[in-house]
Design a protein around this motif. Structure first.
Motif, PDB file in Angstrom:
ATOM      1  N   PRO A 274      15.022 -17.454  79.786  1.00  0.00           N
ATOM      2  CA  PRO A 274      14.553 -18.802  80.119  1.00  0.00           C
ATOM      3  C   PRO A 274      14.492 -19.003  81.634  1.00  0.00           C
ATOM      4  O   PRO A 274      15.378 -18.570  82.372  1.00  0.00           O
ATOM      5  CB  PRO A 274      15.614 -19.707  79.490  1.00  0.00           C
ATOM      6  N   GLY A 275      13.419 -19.630  82.076  1.00  0.00           N
ATOM      7  CA  GLY A 275      13.201 -19.812  83.500  1.00  0.00           C
ATOM      8  C   GLY A 275      12.199 -18.813  84.036  1.00  0.00           C
ATOM      9  O   GLY A 275      11.335 -18.321  83.304  1.00  0.00           O
TER      10      GLY A 275
ATOM     11  N   ASP B 160      13.127 -23.331  77.770  1.00  0.00           N
ATOM     12  CA  ASP B 160      14.371 -23.277  77.004  1.00  0.00           C
ATOM     13  C   ASP B 160      14.078 -23.486  75.523  1.00  0.00           C
ATOM     14  O   ASP B 160      13.225 -24.287  75.141  1.00  0.00           O
ATOM     15  CB  ASP B 160      15.337 -24.368  77.479  1.00  0.00           C
ATOM     16  N   GLY B 161      14.800 -22.759  74.702  1.00  0.00           N
ATOM     17  CA  GLY B 161      14.750 -22.984  73.257  1.00  0.00           C
ATOM     18  C   GLY B 161      13.566 -22.368  72.548  1.00  0.00           C
ATOM     19  O   GLY B 161      13.395 -22.573  71.339  1.00  0.00           O
ATOM     20  N   ALA B 162      12.741 -21.613  73.246  1.00  0.00           N
ATOM     21  CA  ALA B 162      11.588 -20.992  72.582  1.00  0.00           C
ATOM     22  C   ALA B 162      12.068 -19.895  71.641  1.00  0.00           C
ATOM     23  O   ALA B 162      12.910 -19.069  72.002  1.00  0.00           O
ATOM     24  CB  ALA B 162      10.634 -20.412  73.615  1.00  0.00           C
ATOM     25  N   SER B 163      11.535 -19.892  70.432  1.00  0.00           N
ATOM     26  CA  SER B 163      11.895 -18.882  69.437  1.00  0.00           C
ATOM     27  C   SER B 163      10.787 -18.805  68.406  1.00  0.00           C
ATOM     28  O   SER B 163       9.864 -19.630  68.408  1.00  0.00           O
ATOM     29  CB  SER B 163      13.216 -19.234  68.759  1.00  0.00           C
ATOM     30  N   GLN B 164      10.882 -17.848  67.523  1.00  0.00           N
ATOM     31  CA  GLN B 164       9.863 -17.717  66.481  1.00  0.00           C
ATOM     32  C   GLN B 164       9.837 -18.926  65.547  1.00  0.00           C
ATOM     33  O   GLN B 164       8.823 -19.218  64.930  1.00  0.00           O
ATOM     34  CB  GLN B 164      10.090 -16.429  65.674  1.00  0.00           C
ATOM     35  N   SER B 165      10.961 -19.640  65.468  1.00  0.00           N
ATOM     36  CA  SER B 165      10.992 -20.863  64.662  1.00  0.00           C
ATOM     37  C   SER B 165      10.728 -22.109  65.497  1.00  0.00           C
ATOM     38  O   SER B 165      10.685 -23.224  64.964  1.00  0.00           O
ATOM     39  CB  SER B 165      12.354 -20.997  63.961  1.00  0.00           C
TER      40      SER B 165
END
Length: 265
Positions: free
Chosen positions: A47-48, A71-76
């Motif tokens: 992140p960043g 922040d918080g990026a994911s496949q879901s």
């Protein structure tokens, strides 16, 4: 002249080397697309800000680019993506792709939580073949290996980068859902003089006192494109000139709000 390559085959092209870069006819000058993909997949994106150097499909020819990971990026929890094309594309500026704190990052902050990919032009205009290869390859890599919402991908840029934004909106509309060109002077007429509508919406920002690209010229190009059927919002930035891109943050924030509520709603 604008040279346009097909997306399906572009990533598999080999970038031409100058003869002076080749020591002998037997020297290995190419890498496979799988080599490039493997290298990209092996990067530890955090992140960043992530500043990346990636060897292309030609040995010794590198792409330098910045990837900002939300922040918080994911496949879901997939996030939108912005391609950010810098100005002064023909100048050899090694860190030009790192100027994200000036405009794109504050322009999106608190409005759209997105990946940002900011490539370096390698001293060539954004529509030159090498840069089409770079942009489309990075698009392919990012959407293959990062958690990106492929329905929410936009292209933006300032000056030469704004012209690049127009170009990719015109010739690669299937890649992007919108474009936000800033401080541009891009004639959408084709080589035969015809003007076809651009099929994705644009939000075009231009300084009232731009002396490099007079606002009247840009207005004329936009009027012609709108008459052909393009969907363009044209905003004139009161009192702003061409040489202070960081002053355009509030206008980019308005464009981000438009994108969020009108295009991506």
């Amino acid at each position: 002249m604008k040279h346009v390559f097909k997306l399906a085959s572009l990533f598999f092209l080999v970038i031409s080397c100058n003869n002076s870069d080749i020591d002998s006819p037997d020297m290995e000058t190419t890498r496979t697309p799988d080599d490039v993909r493997q290298d990209f997949e092996n990067f530890d994106f955090q992140p960043g800000i992530n500043d990346i150097t990636l060897e292309s499909t030609t040995k010794g020819y590198f792409w330098n680019f910045r990837v900002i990971v939300p922040d918080g990026a994911s496949q879901s929890n997939k996030k939108p993506l912005f391609f950010n094309l810098h100005g002064g594309a023909q100048n050899n500026i090694p860190d030009a792709h790192k100027s994200t704190d000036c405009l794109i990052s504050p322009g999106l902050d608190g409005i759209i939580d997105a990946f940002i990919i900011s490539p370096n032009s390698n001293a060539q205009l954004w529509y030159e073949p090498n840069n089409q290869i770079q942009v489309l390859a990075l698009y392919d890599l990012a959407t293959s290996y990062l958690p990106i919402d492929t329905d929410k991908i936009a292209v933006t840029g300032y000056s030469d980068g704004g012209n690049g934004s127009w170009f990719y909106a015109q010739y690669y509309p299937n890649m992007f859902s919108a474009a936000i060109p800033m401080a541009t002077s891009y004639n959408t007429a084709k080589s035969n003089g015809s003007i076809a509508p651009i099929t994705i919406p644009l939000y075009v920002i231009h300084g009232e006192n731009d002396t490099l690209f007079p606002v009247e010229t840009t207005q004329g190009y936009i009027d012609e494109s709108i008459a052909a059927g393009s969907n363009i919002n044209f905003v004139i930035a009161s009192g702003l000139d061409h040489y202070h891109p960081c002053d355009y943050v509030s206008y980019l924030r308005d464009a981000a709000q438009w994108l969020k509520t009108t295009v991506w709603n």
